[in-house]
Scaffold this active site. Structure first.
Site, PDB file in Angstrom:
ATOM      1  N   HIS A 273      11.350 -13.464  12.818  1.00  0.00           N
ATOM      2  CA  HIS A 273      12.266 -13.099  11.741  1.00  0.00           C
ATOM      3  C   HIS A 273      13.218 -11.975  12.175  1.00  0.00           C
ATOM      4  CE1 HIS A 273      13.712 -11.919   7.779  1.00  0.00           C
ATOM      5  NE2 HIS A 273      13.272 -10.691   8.005  1.00  0.00           N
ATOM      6  N   HIS A 278      17.575 -10.952  12.010  1.00  0.00           N
ATOM      7  CA  HIS A 278      18.285  -9.681  11.834  1.00  0.00           C
ATOM      8  C   HIS A 278      19.160  -9.269  13.013  1.00  0.00           C
ATOM      9  CE1 HIS A 278      16.731  -8.328   7.990  1.00  0.00           C
ATOM     10  NE2 HIS A 278      15.500  -8.664   8.353  1.00  0.00           N
ATOM     11  N   GLU A 318      19.129 -10.022   3.654  1.00  0.00           N
ATOM     12  CA  GLU A 318      18.050 -11.002   3.811  1.00  0.00           C
ATOM     13  C   GLU A 318      18.465 -12.435   3.464  1.00  0.00           C
ATOM     14  OE1 GLU A 318      15.361 -10.691   5.323  1.00  0.00           O
ATOM     15  OE2 GLU A 318      14.961  -8.537   5.349  1.00  0.00           O
ATOM     16  N   SER A 337      16.046 -17.214   9.875  1.00  0.00           N
ATOM     17  CA  SER A 337      14.764 -17.281  10.586  1.00  0.00           C
ATOM     18  C   SER A 337      13.821 -18.286   9.925  1.00  0.00           C
ATOM     19  CB  SER A 337      14.109 -15.891  10.613  1.00  0.00           C
ATOM     20  OG  SER A 337      13.868 -15.439   9.297  1.00  0.00           O
TER      21      SER A 337
END
Ligand SMILES: [Fe+2]
Length: 449
Positions: A273, A278, A318, A337
Protein backbone atom coordinates in the site's frame (compact mmCIF):
# COMPACT_ATOMS: atom_id res chain seq x y z
CA UNK A 1 -6.67 -2.90 0.41
CA UNK A 2 -7.64 -0.79 3.40
CA UNK A 3 -5.64 2.05 4.60
CA UNK A 4 -6.27 3.38 8.06
CA UNK A 5 -3.05 4.83 9.28
CA UNK A 6 -4.52 6.23 12.43
CA UNK A 7 -7.07 6.11 15.22
CA UNK A 8 -8.11 9.03 17.40
CA UNK A 9 -6.52 10.25 20.61
CA UNK A 10 -5.11 13.57 21.63
CA UNK A 11 -2.37 14.57 23.99
CA UNK A 12 -2.68 17.94 25.65
CA UNK A 13 0.05 20.15 26.96
CA UNK A 14 1.06 18.90 30.35
CA UNK A 15 -0.10 21.60 32.63
CA UNK A 16 2.49 21.12 35.32
CA UNK A 17 2.97 24.86 35.72
CA UNK A 18 -0.72 25.18 36.21
CA UNK A 19 -2.22 26.07 39.57
CA UNK A 20 -5.91 26.51 40.01
CA UNK A 21 -5.96 30.17 40.91
CA UNK A 22 -3.00 31.27 38.81
CA UNK A 23 -2.19 32.26 35.25
CA UNK A 24 1.41 32.11 34.08
CA UNK A 25 2.98 33.98 31.19
CA UNK A 26 6.46 34.07 29.74
CA UNK A 27 7.54 37.03 27.65
CA UNK A 28 10.77 38.02 25.96
CA UNK A 29 12.29 41.49 26.16
CA UNK A 30 15.33 43.14 24.60
CA UNK A 31 17.98 44.15 27.11
CA UNK A 32 17.21 47.87 27.30
CA UNK A 33 16.77 50.35 30.13
CA UNK A 34 13.11 50.77 30.98
CA UNK A 35 11.87 47.92 28.79
CA UNK A 36 10.50 45.91 31.70
CA UNK A 37 9.00 48.99 33.33
CA UNK A 38 7.09 49.69 30.13
CA UNK A 39 5.57 46.22 30.16
CA UNK A 40 4.73 46.35 33.84
CA UNK A 41 2.98 49.67 33.32
CA UNK A 42 0.48 47.93 31.05
CA UNK A 43 -0.47 45.58 33.85
CA UNK A 44 -0.57 48.48 36.28
CA UNK A 45 -2.92 50.48 34.05
CA UNK A 46 -5.39 47.62 34.22
CA UNK A 47 -4.86 47.33 37.99
CA UNK A 48 -3.50 43.83 37.72
CA UNK A 49 -1.36 42.63 40.56
CA UNK A 50 1.49 40.30 39.62
CA UNK A 51 1.99 37.70 42.33
CA UNK A 52 5.32 36.44 41.10
CA UNK A 53 8.02 37.55 38.68
CA UNK A 54 11.42 36.09 37.78
CA UNK A 55 13.86 36.53 34.92
CA UNK A 56 16.65 34.75 33.09
CA UNK A 57 18.78 35.45 30.02
CA UNK A 58 17.10 34.06 26.90
CA UNK A 59 18.54 30.84 25.56
CA UNK A 60 17.43 31.74 22.05
CA UNK A 61 18.52 35.35 21.64
CA UNK A 62 21.59 36.58 23.49
CA UNK A 63 20.37 40.18 23.78
CA UNK A 64 17.03 39.23 25.27
CA UNK A 65 15.67 38.33 28.68
CA UNK A 66 12.82 35.99 29.49
CA UNK A 67 10.37 37.00 32.19
CA UNK A 68 8.10 34.57 33.94
CA UNK A 69 5.10 36.06 35.71
CA UNK A 70 2.11 34.81 37.68
CA UNK A 71 -1.10 36.67 38.09
CA UNK A 72 -4.41 36.03 39.74
CA UNK A 73 -6.91 34.09 37.66
CA UNK A 74 -9.61 36.68 38.35
CA UNK A 75 -7.76 38.87 35.84
CA UNK A 76 -8.43 36.49 32.95
CA UNK A 77 -10.97 38.74 31.16
CA UNK A 78 -8.39 41.53 30.87
CA UNK A 79 -5.59 39.27 29.76
CA UNK A 80 -6.54 38.93 26.10
CA UNK A 81 -6.27 42.71 25.64
CA UNK A 82 -2.96 42.87 27.45
CA UNK A 83 -1.42 40.10 25.39
CA UNK A 84 -2.65 41.84 22.23
CA UNK A 85 -1.04 45.12 23.28
CA UNK A 86 2.22 43.39 24.14
CA UNK A 87 2.37 41.53 20.85
CA UNK A 88 1.08 44.13 18.42
CA UNK A 89 2.13 47.44 19.87
CA UNK A 90 5.34 46.48 21.61
CA UNK A 91 6.46 43.54 19.49
CA UNK A 92 6.96 41.40 22.59
CA UNK A 93 6.89 37.60 22.28
CA UNK A 94 4.39 36.22 24.80
CA UNK A 95 3.79 32.58 25.72
CA UNK A 96 0.71 31.79 27.68
CA UNK A 97 1.41 28.79 29.88
CA UNK A 98 -1.97 28.15 31.38
CA UNK A 99 -5.54 29.27 31.47
CA UNK A 100 -8.38 27.68 33.31
CA UNK A 101 -10.61 26.80 30.38
CA UNK A 102 -9.57 23.51 28.76
CA UNK A 103 -10.89 24.60 25.39
CA UNK A 104 -8.32 27.37 25.29
CA UNK A 105 -5.45 24.94 25.63
CA UNK A 106 -3.66 24.31 22.37
CA UNK A 107 -2.90 20.61 22.02
CA UNK A 108 0.79 19.83 22.05
CA UNK A 109 2.44 19.55 18.65
CA UNK A 110 6.00 18.84 17.54
CA UNK A 111 8.11 21.91 16.75
CA UNK A 112 11.11 20.09 15.30
CA UNK A 113 11.44 17.07 13.05
CA UNK A 114 13.30 15.24 15.85
CA UNK A 115 10.25 15.55 18.06
CA UNK A 116 8.44 13.11 15.77
CA UNK A 117 10.43 10.50 17.70
CA UNK A 118 7.90 10.95 20.49
CA UNK A 119 5.21 9.30 18.38
CA UNK A 120 7.22 6.08 18.14
CA UNK A 121 6.33 5.36 21.76
CA UNK A 122 2.70 6.39 21.74
CA UNK A 123 1.13 4.13 19.16
CA UNK A 124 -2.47 3.07 19.69
CA UNK A 125 -1.97 -0.58 18.84
CA UNK A 126 1.28 -2.43 18.40
CA UNK A 127 1.91 -3.97 14.98
CA UNK A 128 2.13 -7.52 16.32
CA UNK A 129 -1.36 -7.50 17.82
CA UNK A 130 -3.74 -8.75 15.13
CA UNK A 131 -7.53 -8.85 15.18
CA UNK A 132 -9.23 -12.26 15.18
CA UNK A 133 -10.39 -11.78 11.58
CA UNK A 134 -6.91 -10.83 10.31
CA UNK A 135 -5.68 -13.34 7.68
CA UNK A 136 -2.51 -13.88 9.73
CA UNK A 137 -4.21 -14.23 13.13
CA UNK A 138 -3.64 -17.99 13.43
CA UNK A 139 -0.16 -17.98 11.89
CA UNK A 140 2.52 -17.88 14.63
CA UNK A 141 5.34 -17.40 12.11
CA UNK A 142 3.61 -14.36 10.58
CA UNK A 143 2.91 -12.91 14.00
CA UNK A 144 6.53 -13.30 15.08
CA UNK A 145 7.59 -11.61 11.86
CA UNK A 146 5.19 -8.73 12.51
CA UNK A 147 6.72 -8.29 15.95
CA UNK A 148 10.18 -8.02 14.37
CA UNK A 149 8.96 -5.19 12.14
CA UNK A 150 7.15 -3.47 14.98
CA UNK A 151 10.23 -3.56 17.22
CA UNK A 152 12.40 -2.17 14.46
CA UNK A 153 10.08 0.80 13.97
CA UNK A 154 9.62 1.29 17.70
CA UNK A 155 13.36 1.75 18.14
CA UNK A 156 13.85 3.93 15.08
CA UNK A 157 14.98 7.51 15.69
CA UNK A 158 15.04 10.47 13.32
CA UNK A 159 18.28 10.72 11.34
CA UNK A 160 19.05 7.01 11.37
CA UNK A 161 18.96 5.13 8.08
CA UNK A 162 15.82 2.98 7.89
CA UNK A 163 16.96 -0.61 8.56
CA UNK A 164 17.10 -2.70 5.39
CA UNK A 165 15.03 -5.84 5.46
CA UNK A 166 15.81 -9.21 3.92
CA UNK A 167 12.36 -10.28 2.77
CA UNK A 168 11.60 -14.01 2.62
CA UNK A 169 10.76 -15.84 -0.61
CA UNK A 170 7.13 -16.03 0.47
CA UNK A 171 6.97 -12.31 1.15
CA UNK A 172 8.50 -11.56 -2.22
CA UNK A 173 5.97 -13.85 -3.86
CA UNK A 174 3.11 -11.92 -2.25
CA UNK A 175 4.61 -8.63 -3.41
CA UNK A 176 5.10 -10.05 -6.92
CA UNK A 177 1.43 -10.97 -7.21
CA UNK A 178 0.24 -7.54 -6.09
CA UNK A 179 2.81 -5.74 -8.24
CA UNK A 180 2.02 -7.69 -11.42
CA UNK A 181 -1.74 -7.32 -11.17
CA UNK A 182 -1.74 -3.62 -10.33
CA UNK A 183 0.75 -2.77 -13.05
CA UNK A 184 -1.70 -3.97 -15.67
CA UNK A 185 -4.27 -1.41 -14.45
CA UNK A 186 -2.08 1.68 -14.00
CA UNK A 187 -1.89 2.83 -17.63
CA UNK A 188 -5.69 3.08 -17.85
CA UNK A 189 -6.70 3.76 -14.24
CA UNK A 190 -3.95 5.76 -12.53
CA UNK A 191 -3.52 9.52 -12.84
CA UNK A 192 -0.85 11.16 -14.92
CA UNK A 193 1.48 11.83 -11.97
CA UNK A 194 1.48 8.21 -10.86
CA UNK A 195 2.28 6.92 -14.32
CA UNK A 196 4.91 9.57 -14.77
CA UNK A 197 6.86 8.64 -11.64
CA UNK A 198 6.45 4.87 -11.73
CA UNK A 199 9.18 4.17 -14.35
CA UNK A 200 11.61 6.25 -12.27
CA UNK A 201 10.88 4.10 -9.23
CA UNK A 202 11.56 1.01 -11.35
CA UNK A 203 14.81 2.52 -12.54
CA UNK A 204 16.16 3.95 -9.27
CA UNK A 205 14.41 2.27 -6.35
CA UNK A 206 14.20 -1.42 -7.21
CA UNK A 207 10.49 -1.52 -8.03
CA UNK A 208 10.37 -4.96 -9.65
CA UNK A 209 8.09 -7.93 -9.57
CA UNK A 210 10.72 -10.06 -7.78
CA UNK A 211 12.01 -7.40 -5.39
CA UNK A 212 10.43 -5.51 -2.52
CA UNK A 213 11.96 -2.02 -2.53
CA UNK A 214 13.74 -0.86 0.64
CA UNK A 215 12.15 2.06 2.49
CA UNK A 216 15.56 3.69 2.88
CA UNK A 217 16.17 3.77 -0.90
CA UNK A 218 12.69 5.07 -1.58
CA UNK A 219 12.96 7.69 1.16
CA UNK A 220 16.22 9.00 -0.32
CA UNK A 221 14.65 9.15 -3.76
CA UNK A 222 11.64 11.10 -2.49
CA UNK A 223 13.91 13.54 -0.70
CA UNK A 224 15.54 14.43 -4.01
CA UNK A 225 12.12 14.97 -5.62
CA UNK A 226 10.10 16.88 -3.03
CA UNK A 227 11.89 16.61 0.31
CA UNK A 228 9.35 14.02 1.50
CA UNK A 229 10.82 11.21 3.56
CA UNK A 230 9.58 7.96 5.01
CA UNK A 231 9.83 6.89 8.59
CA UNK A 232 8.94 3.40 9.80
CA UNK A 233 5.97 3.12 12.15
CA UNK A 234 5.28 0.30 14.63
CA UNK A 235 1.49 0.41 14.56
CA UNK A 236 -1.46 2.77 14.44
CA UNK A 237 -0.85 6.40 15.29
CA UNK A 238 -3.53 8.82 16.40
CA UNK A 239 -4.81 10.97 13.50
CA UNK A 240 -3.26 13.97 15.20
CA UNK A 241 0.20 12.40 15.29
CA UNK A 242 -0.02 10.92 11.82
CA UNK A 243 -1.07 14.23 10.26
CA UNK A 244 1.60 16.13 12.22
CA UNK A 245 4.27 14.06 10.43
CA UNK A 246 3.04 15.44 7.09
CA UNK A 247 3.73 19.00 8.28
CA UNK A 248 7.43 18.06 8.23
CA UNK A 249 7.07 16.17 4.94
CA UNK A 250 7.49 12.94 6.88
CA UNK A 251 5.29 10.00 5.97
CA UNK A 252 4.87 7.25 8.56
CA UNK A 253 5.18 4.03 6.62
CA UNK A 254 4.74 0.37 7.45
CA UNK A 255 7.47 -2.02 6.39
CA UNK A 256 5.83 -5.44 6.78
CA UNK A 257 3.81 -7.14 4.06
CA UNK A 258 0.26 -8.55 4.16
CA UNK A 259 -0.36 -12.24 4.87
CA UNK A 260 0.54 -14.51 1.95
CA UNK A 261 -2.76 -16.41 2.05
CA UNK A 262 -4.62 -13.36 0.73
CA UNK A 263 -2.32 -11.35 -1.52
CA UNK A 264 -5.15 -9.21 -2.86
CA UNK A 265 -6.49 -8.19 0.53
CA UNK A 266 -5.21 -6.43 3.62
CA UNK A 267 -7.21 -4.98 6.50
CA UNK A 268 -4.47 -2.41 7.25
CA UNK A 269 -1.76 -0.51 5.40
CA UNK A 270 1.24 -2.64 4.44
CA UNK A 271 4.37 -2.09 2.39
CA UNK A 272 2.46 -2.72 -0.89
CA UNK A 273 0.00 0.00 0.00
CA UNK A 274 2.74 2.48 0.93
CA UNK A 275 5.11 1.79 -1.96
CA UNK A 276 2.62 1.35 -4.79
CA UNK A 277 -0.11 3.69 -3.53
CA UNK A 278 1.51 6.55 -1.65
CA UNK A 279 5.11 6.85 -2.77
CA UNK A 280 4.62 7.75 -6.46
CA UNK A 281 2.42 10.76 -5.62
CA UNK A 282 4.76 12.05 -2.91
CA UNK A 283 7.29 12.53 -5.72
CA UNK A 284 4.97 15.12 -7.27
CA UNK A 285 5.67 18.72 -6.22
CA UNK A 286 2.10 19.92 -6.06
CA UNK A 287 0.78 16.80 -4.33
CA UNK A 288 3.60 16.96 -1.79
CA UNK A 289 2.67 20.57 -1.07
CA UNK A 290 -0.98 19.65 -0.61
CA UNK A 291 -0.10 16.80 1.77
CA UNK A 292 2.15 19.04 3.82
CA UNK A 293 -0.55 21.70 4.09
CA UNK A 294 -2.97 19.17 5.56
CA UNK A 295 -0.28 18.44 8.12
CA UNK A 296 0.41 22.10 8.88
CA UNK A 297 -3.30 22.80 9.29
CA UNK A 298 -3.51 20.01 11.86
CA UNK A 299 -0.85 21.33 14.24
CA UNK A 300 -2.50 22.54 17.41
CA UNK A 301 -5.98 22.28 15.85
CA UNK A 302 -8.95 21.35 18.09
CA UNK A 303 -10.05 17.69 18.05
CA UNK A 304 -13.13 18.19 15.87
CA UNK A 305 -10.97 19.78 13.18
CA UNK A 306 -8.47 16.94 13.35
CA UNK A 307 -11.34 14.65 12.48
CA UNK A 308 -12.31 16.86 9.56
CA UNK A 309 -8.74 16.98 8.29
CA UNK A 310 -8.42 13.21 8.61
CA UNK A 311 -11.61 12.91 6.55
CA UNK A 312 -10.27 15.27 3.89
CA UNK A 313 -7.08 13.19 3.88
CA UNK A 314 -9.20 10.06 3.46
CA UNK A 315 -11.10 11.35 0.43
CA UNK A 316 -8.05 12.86 -1.26
CA UNK A 317 -4.73 11.23 -0.39
CA UNK A 318 -6.31 7.80 0.23
CA UNK A 319 -9.33 7.61 -2.07
CA UNK A 320 -9.15 10.64 -4.34
CA UNK A 321 -10.20 10.71 -7.97
CA UNK A 322 -9.28 13.48 -10.39
CA UNK A 323 -10.34 14.71 -13.79
CA UNK A 324 -7.98 14.51 -16.72
CA UNK A 325 -9.69 16.05 -19.70
CA UNK A 326 -12.96 14.17 -20.01
CA UNK A 327 -11.86 11.10 -18.13
CA UNK A 328 -11.59 10.33 -14.45
CA UNK A 329 -8.44 8.78 -12.95
CA UNK A 330 -7.40 7.63 -9.50
CA UNK A 331 -4.72 9.30 -7.42
CA UNK A 332 -5.68 8.00 -3.94
CA UNK A 333 -3.27 5.47 -2.45
CA UNK A 334 -6.03 3.21 -1.16
CA UNK A 335 -7.18 2.84 -4.77
CA UNK A 336 -3.79 2.59 -6.44
CA UNK A 337 -2.85 -0.28 -4.11
CA UNK A 338 -6.06 -2.28 -4.47
CA UNK A 339 -6.68 -4.33 -7.59
CA UNK A 340 -10.38 -4.68 -6.82
CA UNK A 341 -11.20 -1.16 -5.72
CA UNK A 342 -9.16 0.49 -8.49
CA UNK A 343 -11.48 -1.12 -11.04
CA UNK A 344 -14.60 -0.60 -8.94
CA UNK A 345 -14.01 3.14 -8.32
CA UNK A 346 -13.99 3.91 -12.05
CA UNK A 347 -17.01 1.72 -12.80
CA UNK A 348 -20.60 3.00 -12.72
CA UNK A 349 -21.26 1.42 -9.30
CA UNK A 350 -20.06 4.03 -6.79
CA UNK A 351 -21.44 7.54 -6.40
CA UNK A 352 -19.10 10.21 -7.74
CA UNK A 353 -19.25 13.76 -6.40
CA UNK A 354 -17.25 16.92 -6.94
CA UNK A 355 -14.70 17.61 -4.25
CA UNK A 356 -16.04 20.31 -1.97
CA UNK A 357 -13.96 20.44 1.18
CA UNK A 358 -16.62 21.83 3.53
CA UNK A 359 -18.90 18.99 2.50
CA UNK A 360 -16.26 16.29 2.06
CA UNK A 361 -14.81 17.00 5.53
CA UNK A 362 -17.98 15.74 7.23
CA UNK A 363 -18.73 12.78 4.94
CA UNK A 364 -19.00 9.47 6.81
CA UNK A 365 -17.15 6.52 5.35
CA UNK A 366 -16.76 2.79 5.90
CA UNK A 367 -13.25 1.51 6.59
CA UNK A 368 -13.68 -2.20 5.89
CA UNK A 369 -15.32 -2.22 2.47
CA UNK A 370 -15.20 -0.42 -0.89
CA UNK A 371 -16.22 3.24 -0.64
CA UNK A 372 -19.81 4.02 -1.67
CA UNK A 373 -18.82 7.65 -2.47
CA UNK A 374 -15.74 9.14 -4.10
CA UNK A 375 -14.86 12.79 -4.59
CA UNK A 376 -13.36 14.07 -7.83
CA UNK A 377 -10.91 16.96 -7.79
CA UNK A 378 -11.89 19.16 -10.69
CA UNK A 379 -9.31 21.87 -10.45
CA UNK A 380 -6.25 21.58 -12.60
CA UNK A 381 -4.29 23.79 -14.88
CA UNK A 382 -3.55 22.80 -18.42
CA UNK A 383 0.14 23.14 -19.00
CA UNK A 384 1.75 22.23 -22.31
CA UNK A 385 0.43 18.86 -23.30
CA UNK A 386 0.22 17.27 -19.89
CA UNK A 387 -2.05 17.98 -16.98
CA UNK A 388 -0.63 19.59 -13.97
CA UNK A 389 -3.06 19.48 -11.10
CA UNK A 390 -3.14 22.11 -8.48
CA UNK A 391 -4.57 19.48 -6.08
CA UNK A 392 -7.19 21.84 -4.77
CA UNK A 393 -4.57 23.85 -2.90
CA UNK A 394 -6.54 27.06 -3.12
CA UNK A 395 -9.75 25.64 -1.78
CA UNK A 396 -7.80 23.76 0.87
CA UNK A 397 -6.20 26.97 2.10
CA UNK A 398 -9.59 28.59 2.39
CA UNK A 399 -10.83 25.57 4.32
CA UNK A 400 -7.77 25.53 6.58
CA UNK A 401 -8.17 29.21 7.41
CA UNK A 402 -11.46 28.37 9.14
CA UNK A 403 -9.63 26.28 11.73
CA UNK A 404 -9.43 28.22 14.98
CA UNK A 405 -5.86 28.59 16.17
CA UNK A 406 -4.58 31.62 18.07
CA UNK A 407 -1.43 31.92 15.96
CA UNK A 408 -0.08 31.32 12.47
CA UNK A 409 2.67 28.85 11.75
CA UNK A 410 5.18 28.22 9.06
CA UNK A 411 7.63 25.39 8.36
CA UNK A 412 11.25 26.38 7.95
CA UNK A 413 12.85 23.71 5.75
CA UNK A 414 16.40 24.85 6.61
CA UNK A 415 16.07 24.26 10.33
CA UNK A 416 13.27 21.68 9.95
CA UNK A 417 11.30 23.54 12.58
CA UNK A 418 7.81 24.89 12.88
CA UNK A 419 7.90 28.62 13.49
CA UNK A 420 5.03 30.10 15.43
CA UNK A 421 4.54 33.52 13.87
CA UNK A 422 3.39 35.51 16.87
CA UNK A 423 5.73 38.45 17.05
CA UNK A 424 6.92 41.34 14.92
CA UNK A 425 10.52 40.14 14.71
CA UNK A 426 9.62 36.81 13.13
CA UNK A 427 7.30 38.47 10.66
CA UNK A 428 10.08 40.86 9.70
CA UNK A 429 12.42 37.91 9.10
CA UNK A 430 9.77 36.26 6.95
CA UNK A 431 9.21 39.45 4.96
CA UNK A 432 12.95 39.73 4.34
CA UNK A 433 13.19 36.15 3.16
CA UNK A 434 10.22 36.58 0.80
CA UNK A 435 11.70 39.83 -0.48
CA UNK A 436 14.95 38.06 -1.27
CA UNK A 437 13.06 35.33 -3.15
CA UNK A 438 11.12 38.01 -5.04
CA UNK A 439 14.41 39.56 -6.08
CA UNK A 440 15.55 36.22 -7.46
CA UNK A 441 12.27 35.77 -9.28
CA UNK A 442 12.33 39.25 -10.85
CA UNK A 443 15.89 38.88 -12.02
CA UNK A 444 15.18 35.44 -13.50
CA UNK A 445 12.11 36.80 -15.28
CA UNK A 446 14.19 39.59 -16.82
CA UNK A 447 16.71 37.08 -18.12
CA UNK A 448 14.18 34.93 -19.96
CA UNK A 449 12.34 37.88 -21.53
FE1 LIG B 1 -2.53 5.02 3.24
Amino acid sequence: SRSIHFGSETMYIEENTYKNDMISLIFLLKEKVGALAKVLRIFEEKSINLTHIESRPSRVNKDEYEFFINLDRRNTPLLTDIIKTLRNEMGVTVHELSRKKKKDAVPWFPRTIQELDRFANQILSYGAELDADHPGFKDPVYRARRKEFADMAYNYRHGQPIPKVTYTEEEKKTWGTVFRELKTLYPTHACYEHNHVFPLLEKYCGYQEDNIPQLEDVSKFLQTCTGFRLRPVAGLLSSRDFLAGLAFRVFHSTQYIRHGSKPMYTPEPDVCHELLGHVPLFADISFAQFSQEIGLASLGAPDEYIEKLATVYWFTVEFGLCKEGDTIKAYGAGLLSSFGELQYCLSDKPEIQSLNLEKTAVQKYPVTEFQPVYYVAESYLKRNSCFHKSFCLFSFRRFASSIPRPFSIRYDPYTQRIEVLDNAKQLKNLAESISSEMGTLCSALKKIE
